[in-house]
Design a protein around this motif. Structure first.
Motif, mmCIF file in Angstrom:
data_model
loop_
_atom_site.group_PDB
_atom_site.id
_atom_site.type_symbol
_atom_site.label_atom_id
_atom_site.label_comp_id
_atom_site.label_asym_id
_atom_site.label_seq_id
_atom_site.Cartn_x
_atom_site.Cartn_y
_atom_site.Cartn_z
ATOM 1 N N GLY A 53 -28.741 -13.895 -13.220
ATOM 2 C CA GLY A 53 -27.508 -14.612 -12.487
ATOM 3 C C GLY A 53 -27.445 -15.923 -12.869
ATOM 4 N N THR A 54 -28.317 -16.662 -13.302
ATOM 5 C CA THR A 54 -28.268 -17.963 -13.399
ATOM 6 C C THR A 54 -27.890 -18.147 -15.102
ATOM 7 O OG1 THR A 54 -30.650 -18.362 -13.777
ATOM 8 C CG2 THR A 54 -29.579 -18.953 -11.616
ATOM 9 N N CYS A 55 -28.485 -17.301 -15.936
ATOM 10 C CA CYS A 55 -28.431 -17.266 -17.283
ATOM 11 C C CYS A 55 -26.639 -16.886 -17.511
ATOM 12 C CB CYS A 55 -29.072 -16.302 -17.936
ATOM 13 S SG CYS A 55 -29.103 -16.367 -19.898
ATOM 14 N N VAL A 56 -26.288 -16.127 -16.992
ATOM 15 C CA VAL A 56 -24.835 -15.686 -17.080
ATOM 16 C C VAL A 56 -23.975 -16.879 -16.651
ATOM 17 C CG1 VAL A 56 -22.842 -14.570 -15.586
ATOM 18 C CG2 VAL A 56 -24.867 -13.226 -16.600
ATOM 19 N N LEU A 57 -24.348 -17.788 -15.251
ATOM 20 C CA LEU A 57 -23.418 -18.856 -15.118
ATOM 21 C C LEU A 57 -23.738 -20.123 -16.236
ATOM 22 C CD1 LEU A 57 -23.997 -18.680 -11.160
ATOM 23 C CD2 LEU A 57 -21.916 -18.650 -12.467
ATOM 24 N N THR A 58 -24.969 -20.153 -16.570
ATOM 25 C CA THR A 58 -25.026 -21.149 -17.798
ATOM 26 C C THR A 58 -24.314 -21.088 -19.286
ATOM 27 O OG1 THR A 58 -27.456 -21.499 -16.927
ATOM 28 C CG2 THR A 58 -27.081 -22.361 -19.096
ATOM 29 N N VAL A 59 -24.434 -19.788 -19.487
ATOM 30 C CA VAL A 59 -23.724 -19.541 -20.760
ATOM 31 C C VAL A 59 -22.165 -19.586 -20.525
ATOM 32 C CG1 VAL A 59 -25.524 -18.170 -21.990
ATOM 33 C CG2 VAL A 59 -23.491 -16.830 -20.945
ATOM 34 N N MET A 60 -21.717 -19.240 -19.474
ATOM 35 C CA MET A 60 -20.371 -19.506 -19.312
ATOM 36 C C MET A 60 -19.909 -21.041 -18.979
ATOM 37 S SD MET A 60 -18.799 -16.485 -16.631
ATOM 38 C CE MET A 60 -19.915 -17.081 -15.311
ATOM 39 N N GLY A 61 -21.007 -21.764 -18.502
ATOM 40 C CA GLY A 61 -20.825 -23.278 -18.488
ATOM 41 C C GLY A 61 -20.824 -24.084 -19.615
ATOM 42 N N ILE A 62 -21.569 -23.654 -20.526
ATOM 43 C CA ILE A 62 -21.588 -23.856 -21.812
ATOM 44 C C ILE A 62 -20.379 -23.932 -22.527
ATOM 45 C CG2 ILE A 62 -22.708 -23.922 -24.089
ATOM 46 C CD1 ILE A 62 -25.476 -23.034 -22.584
ATOM 47 N N THR A 63 -19.741 -22.913 -22.537
ATOM 48 C CA THR A 63 -18.532 -22.448 -23.012
ATOM 49 C C THR A 63 -17.361 -23.237 -22.542
ATOM 50 O OG1 THR A 63 -19.047 -20.180 -23.850
ATOM 51 C CG2 THR A 63 -16.634 -20.820 -23.527
ATOM 52 N N ALA A 64 -17.255 -23.506 -21.149
ATOM 53 C CA ALA A 64 -16.384 -24.182 -20.430
ATOM 54 C C ALA A 64 -16.628 -25.645 -20.779
ATOM 55 C CB ALA A 64 -16.486 -24.060 -19.044
ATOM 56 N N ARG A 65 -17.639 -26.177 -20.833
ATOM 57 C CA ARG A 65 -17.785 -27.419 -21.126
ATOM 58 C C ARG A 65 -17.326 -27.781 -22.494
ATOM 59 N NH1 ARG A 65 -23.832 -30.157 -20.783
ATOM 60 N NH2 ARG A 65 -23.936 -28.826 -22.495
ATOM 61 N N ARG A 66 -17.815 -26.946 -23.353
ATOM 62 C CA ARG A 66 -16.945 -27.312 -24.822
ATOM 63 C C ARG A 66 -15.527 -27.298 -24.877
ATOM 64 N NH1 ARG A 66 -21.368 -23.083 -27.966
ATOM 65 N NH2 ARG A 66 -23.197 -24.816 -27.947
ATOM 66 N N LYS A 67 -15.012 -26.426 -23.901
ATOM 67 C CA LYS A 67 -13.321 -26.160 -24.092
ATOM 68 C C LYS A 67 -12.887 -27.127 -23.196
ATOM 69 C CE LYS A 67 -12.903 -22.333 -26.277
ATOM 70 N NZ LYS A 67 -12.316 -22.045 -27.288
ATOM 71 N N GLY A 68 -13.667 -27.878 -22.130
ATOM 72 C CA GLY A 68 -13.073 -28.902 -21.231
ATOM 73 C C GLY A 68 -12.606 -28.293 -20.122
ATOM 74 N N TRP A 69 -13.089 -27.096 -19.927
ATOM 75 C CA TRP A 69 -12.716 -26.624 -18.329
ATOM 76 C C TRP A 69 -13.617 -26.741 -17.496
ATOM 77 C CZ3 TRP A 69 -12.684 -21.103 -20.928
ATOM 78 C CH2 TRP A 69 -11.760 -20.874 -22.187
ATOM 79 N N ARG A 70 -13.348 -26.743 -16.143
ATOM 80 C CA ARG A 70 -13.950 -26.839 -14.956
ATOM 81 C C ARG A 70 -14.246 -25.563 -14.328
ATOM 82 N NH1 ARG A 70 -15.219 -31.903 -13.484
ATOM 83 N NH2 ARG A 70 -15.748 -31.531 -11.382
ATOM 84 N N ILE A 71 -15.672 -25.076 -14.356
ATOM 85 C CA ILE A 71 -15.902 -23.928 -13.575
ATOM 86 C C ILE A 71 -16.823 -23.927 -12.281
ATOM 87 C CG2 ILE A 71 -15.359 -22.625 -15.661
ATOM 88 C CD1 ILE A 71 -18.610 -22.042 -15.667
ATOM 89 N N GLU A 72 -16.732 -25.181 -11.802
ATOM 90 C CA GLU A 72 -17.677 -25.549 -10.745
ATOM 91 C C GLU A 72 -17.074 -24.401 -9.618
ATOM 92 O OE1 GLU A 72 -16.571 -27.685 -12.666
ATOM 93 O OE2 GLU A 72 -18.125 -29.033 -13.050
ATOM 94 N N GLY A 73 -18.049 -23.894 -8.949
ATOM 95 C CA GLY A 73 -17.626 -22.884 -7.998
ATOM 96 C C GLY A 73 -17.755 -21.383 -8.224
ATOM 97 N N SER A 104 -7.021 -19.349 -16.193
ATOM 98 C CA SER A 104 -6.195 -18.491 -16.286
ATOM 99 C C SER A 104 -6.776 -17.134 -16.988
ATOM 100 C CB SER A 104 -5.350 -18.826 -17.819
ATOM 101 O OG SER A 104 -6.211 -19.181 -18.676
ATOM 102 N N ASP A 105 -6.141 -15.953 -17.235
ATOM 103 C CA ASP A 105 -6.642 -14.731 -17.286
ATOM 104 C C ASP A 105 -7.314 -14.803 -18.802
ATOM 105 O OD1 ASP A 105 -5.609 -13.656 -15.007
ATOM 106 O OD2 ASP A 105 -3.829 -12.767 -16.228
ATOM 107 N N GLU A 106 -6.503 -15.648 -19.470
ATOM 108 C CA GLU A 106 -7.273 -15.916 -20.894
ATOM 109 C C GLU A 106 -8.597 -16.464 -20.960
ATOM 110 O OE1 GLU A 106 -3.930 -16.942 -20.290
ATOM 111 O OE2 GLU A 106 -3.334 -15.025 -20.891
ATOM 112 N N GLN A 107 -8.984 -17.716 -20.111
ATOM 113 C CA GLN A 107 -10.028 -18.415 -19.936
ATOM 114 C C GLN A 107 -11.151 -17.339 -19.244
ATOM 115 O OE1 GLN A 107 -8.344 -21.526 -17.495
ATOM 116 N NE2 GLN A 107 -9.086 -22.912 -18.795
ATOM 117 N N VAL A 108 -10.741 -16.481 -18.304
ATOM 118 C CA VAL A 108 -11.591 -15.624 -17.501
ATOM 119 C C VAL A 108 -11.902 -14.428 -18.750
ATOM 120 C CG1 VAL A 108 -11.906 -13.853 -15.978
ATOM 121 C CG2 VAL A 108 -10.793 -16.050 -15.483
#
Length: 135
Positions: A53-73, A104-108
């Motif tokens: 579970g935490t690995c899934v969130l971490t890899v998504m967090g890495i991608t989001a940070r690189r893209k400048g997206w916020r996925i807190e929550g 957005s749907d594309e981000q998800v």
């Protein structure tokens, strides 16, 4: 090659303590109630589910940070299903992944693809059934 040492010590009464040597962070485990423990802490197999579970969130967090997206929550609930016959093992892990509504749907869709890069998922997928659902 990256190497990390986790030092584990049996404390008695089916409890263990693990030390993450680079940070000094510690965690305790206990055997589950259905396996002679008190269930007062994560079991070792709970930590496998937690790692996924935490690995899934971490890899998504890495991608989001690189893209400048916020996925807190963003959140993952992992249901761990143990075998009921034969040697005790994890039969399946079911993940329910909740994403922030402002994405957005594309981000998800990109974050869903990134989940396949999770090292824990890749290491577990040959031996444990995994099911992912998104909301």
């Amino acid at each position: 090659m990256t190497m990390t040492t986790i030092s584990c010590c049996y404390k008695g009464n089916l409890r263990c303590e693990a030390l993450h040597t680079p940070s000094g962070d510690r965690l305790s485990t206990d055997a589950p109630i259905d396996h002679e423990g008190k269930g007062e802490a994560f079991s070792p197999t709970d930590l496998v589910a937690t790692a996924l579970g935490t690995c899934v969130l971490t890899v998504m967090g890495i991608t989001a940070r690189r893209k400048g997206w916020r996925i807190e929550g963003a959140a993952v609930d992992v249901e761990k299903i143990m075998t009921s016959e034969g040697q005790r093992s994890i039969q399946a892990l079911k993940l329910r992944i909740s994403m922030p509504p402002e994405l957005s749907d594309e981000q998800v869709k990109l974050l869903q693809r990134v989940v396949d890069t999770c090292p824990v998922k890749r290491n577990l997928e040959e031996g444990i059934a995994m099911e992912f659902s998104w909301s």
